[in-house]
Design a protein around this motif. Structure first.
Motif, PDB file in Angstrom:
ATOM      1  N   LYS A   1     -42.066  -7.746 126.642  1.00  0.00           N
ATOM      2  CA  LYS A   1     -42.209  -9.199 127.094  1.00  0.00           C
ATOM      3  C   LYS A   1     -42.015  -9.310 128.413  1.00  0.00           C
ATOM      4  O   LYS A   1     -42.790 -10.112 129.056  1.00  0.00           O
ATOM      5  CB  LYS A   1     -40.972  -9.809 126.572  1.00  0.00           C
ATOM      6  CG  LYS A   1     -41.211  -9.970 124.936  1.00  0.00           C
ATOM      7  CD  LYS A   1     -39.924 -10.670 124.231  1.00  0.00           C
ATOM      8  CE  LYS A   1     -39.992 -10.935 122.724  1.00  0.00           C
ATOM      9  NZ  LYS A   1     -38.847 -11.481 122.147  1.00  0.00           N
ATOM     10  N   THR A   2     -41.088  -8.717 129.481  1.00  0.00           N
ATOM     11  CA  THR A   2     -41.029  -8.662 130.722  1.00  0.00           C
ATOM     12  C   THR A   2     -42.399  -8.141 131.296  1.00  0.00           C
ATOM     13  O   THR A   2     -42.987  -8.920 132.092  1.00  0.00           O
ATOM     14  CB  THR A   2     -39.965  -7.856 131.200  1.00  0.00           C
ATOM     15  OG1 THR A   2     -38.654  -7.987 130.327  1.00  0.00           O
ATOM     16  CG2 THR A   2     -39.696  -7.815 132.674  1.00  0.00           C
ATOM     17  N   GLN A   3     -42.960  -7.226 130.781  1.00  0.00           N
ATOM     18  CA  GLN A   3     -44.510  -6.900 131.344  1.00  0.00           C
ATOM     19  C   GLN A   3     -45.297  -7.944 131.125  1.00  0.00           C
ATOM     20  O   GLN A   3     -46.306  -8.363 132.053  1.00  0.00           O
ATOM     21  CB  GLN A   3     -44.807  -5.605 130.602  1.00  0.00           C
ATOM     22  CG  GLN A   3     -44.069  -4.360 131.146  1.00  0.00           C
ATOM     23  CD  GLN A   3     -44.611  -2.924 130.447  1.00  0.00           C
ATOM     24  OE1 GLN A   3     -45.079  -3.070 129.393  1.00  0.00           O
ATOM     25  NE2 GLN A   3     -43.682  -1.869 130.911  1.00  0.00           N
ATOM     26  N   TYR A   4     -45.463  -8.565 130.130  1.00  0.00           N
ATOM     27  CA  TYR A   4     -46.293  -9.680 129.852  1.00  0.00           C
ATOM     28  C   TYR A   4     -46.037 -10.911 130.931  1.00  0.00           C
ATOM     29  O   TYR A   4     -46.754 -11.369 131.079  1.00  0.00           O
ATOM     30  CB  TYR A   4     -46.131 -10.112 128.537  1.00  0.00           C
ATOM     31  CG  TYR A   4     -46.693  -9.058 127.097  1.00  0.00           C
ATOM     32  CD1 TYR A   4     -47.638  -8.233 127.476  1.00  0.00           C
ATOM     33  CD2 TYR A   4     -46.172  -9.423 125.879  1.00  0.00           C
ATOM     34  CE1 TYR A   4     -47.908  -7.302 126.425  1.00  0.00           C
ATOM     35  CE2 TYR A   4     -46.467  -8.363 124.955  1.00  0.00           C
ATOM     36  CZ  TYR A   4     -47.493  -7.502 125.562  1.00  0.00           C
ATOM     37  OH  TYR A   4     -47.617  -6.629 124.241  1.00  0.00           O
ATOM     38  N   ALA A   5     -44.964 -11.046 130.946  1.00  0.00           N
ATOM     39  CA  ALA A   5     -44.509 -12.268 131.972  1.00  0.00           C
ATOM     40  C   ALA A   5     -44.909 -11.773 133.313  1.00  0.00           C
ATOM     41  O   ALA A   5     -45.627 -12.718 134.019  1.00  0.00           O
ATOM     42  CB  ALA A   5     -42.981 -12.416 131.925  1.00  0.00           C
TER      43      ALA A   5
ATOM     44  N   TRP B   1     -47.425  -9.840 134.363  1.00  0.00           N
ATOM     45  CA  TRP B   1     -48.718  -9.822 134.239  1.00  0.00           C
ATOM     46  C   TRP B   1     -49.362 -11.329 134.241  1.00  0.00           C
ATOM     47  O   TRP B   1     -50.238 -11.538 134.783  1.00  0.00           O
ATOM     48  CB  TRP B   1     -49.636  -9.239 132.930  1.00  0.00           C
ATOM     49  CG  TRP B   1     -49.603  -7.554 133.107  1.00  0.00           C
ATOM     50  CD1 TRP B   1     -48.828  -6.680 132.420  1.00  0.00           C
ATOM     51  CD2 TRP B   1     -50.648  -6.908 134.160  1.00  0.00           C
ATOM     52  NE1 TRP B   1     -49.259  -5.389 132.909  1.00  0.00           N
ATOM     53  CE2 TRP B   1     -50.281  -5.626 133.897  1.00  0.00           C
ATOM     54  CE3 TRP B   1     -51.380  -7.414 134.947  1.00  0.00           C
ATOM     55  CZ2 TRP B   1     -51.118  -4.645 134.370  1.00  0.00           C
ATOM     56  CZ3 TRP B   1     -52.100  -6.565 135.492  1.00  0.00           C
ATOM     57  CH2 TRP B   1     -51.852  -5.021 135.505  1.00  0.00           C
ATOM     58  N   ALA B   2     -48.777 -12.230 133.534  1.00  0.00           N
ATOM     59  CA  ALA B   2     -48.930 -13.845 133.422  1.00  0.00           C
ATOM     60  C   ALA B   2     -48.873 -14.337 134.883  1.00  0.00           C
ATOM     61  O   ALA B   2     -49.790 -14.877 135.261  1.00  0.00           O
ATOM     62  CB  ALA B   2     -48.211 -14.426 132.480  1.00  0.00           C
ATOM     63  N   ALA B   3     -47.919 -13.974 135.434  1.00  0.00           N
ATOM     64  CA  ALA B   3     -47.608 -14.282 136.765  1.00  0.00           C
ATOM     65  C   ALA B   3     -48.581 -13.846 137.820  1.00  0.00           C
ATOM     66  O   ALA B   3     -49.038 -14.793 138.561  1.00  0.00           O
ATOM     67  CB  ALA B   3     -46.196 -14.079 137.222  1.00  0.00           C
TER      68      ALA B   3
ATOM     69  N   ALA C   1     -51.885 -12.982 137.326  1.00  0.00           N
ATOM     70  CA  ALA C   1     -52.822 -13.534 136.890  1.00  0.00           C
ATOM     71  C   ALA C   1     -52.863 -15.138 137.414  1.00  0.00           C
ATOM     72  O   ALA C   1     -53.883 -15.497 137.910  1.00  0.00           O
ATOM     73  CB  ALA C   1     -53.114 -13.773 135.185  1.00  0.00           C
ATOM     74  N   ALA C   2     -51.753 -15.890 137.253  1.00  0.00           N
ATOM     75  CA  ALA C   2     -51.603 -17.029 137.843  1.00  0.00           C
ATOM     76  C   ALA C   2     -51.907 -17.210 139.318  1.00  0.00           C
ATOM     77  O   ALA C   2     -52.465 -18.025 139.710  1.00  0.00           O
ATOM     78  CB  ALA C   2     -50.493 -17.616 137.419  1.00  0.00           C
TER      79      ALA C   2
END
Length: 59
Positions: free
Chosen positions: A31-35, A37-39, A41-42
């Motif tokens: 979940k931390t890695q997904y967050a 990656w999302a940051a 990408a943003a």
């Protein structure tokens, strides 16, 4: 290979089905890695929008 006979004597060949499994929910580390990656990408998309707006107003 599994073959079936259809009407008129035609053979039909089906692909073998893959094994099924139950998906597990993501761990805390995932979940931390997904967050992260999302940051990232943003930030990338925001930077691209900034460059596009800057370039369109430069002329």
């Amino acid at each position: 290979m599994p073959y079936t006979n259809e009407e008129g004597g035609r053979l039909n060949n089906f692909a073998s089905e893959p094994k099924m499994y139950v998906a597990e929910p993501p761990s805390g580390k995932q979940k931390t890695q997904y967050a992260l990656w999302a940051a990232a990408a943003a930030v990338l998309v925001g930077g691209l929008v900034f460059v596009a707006v800057s370039a369109s107003q430069a002329g």
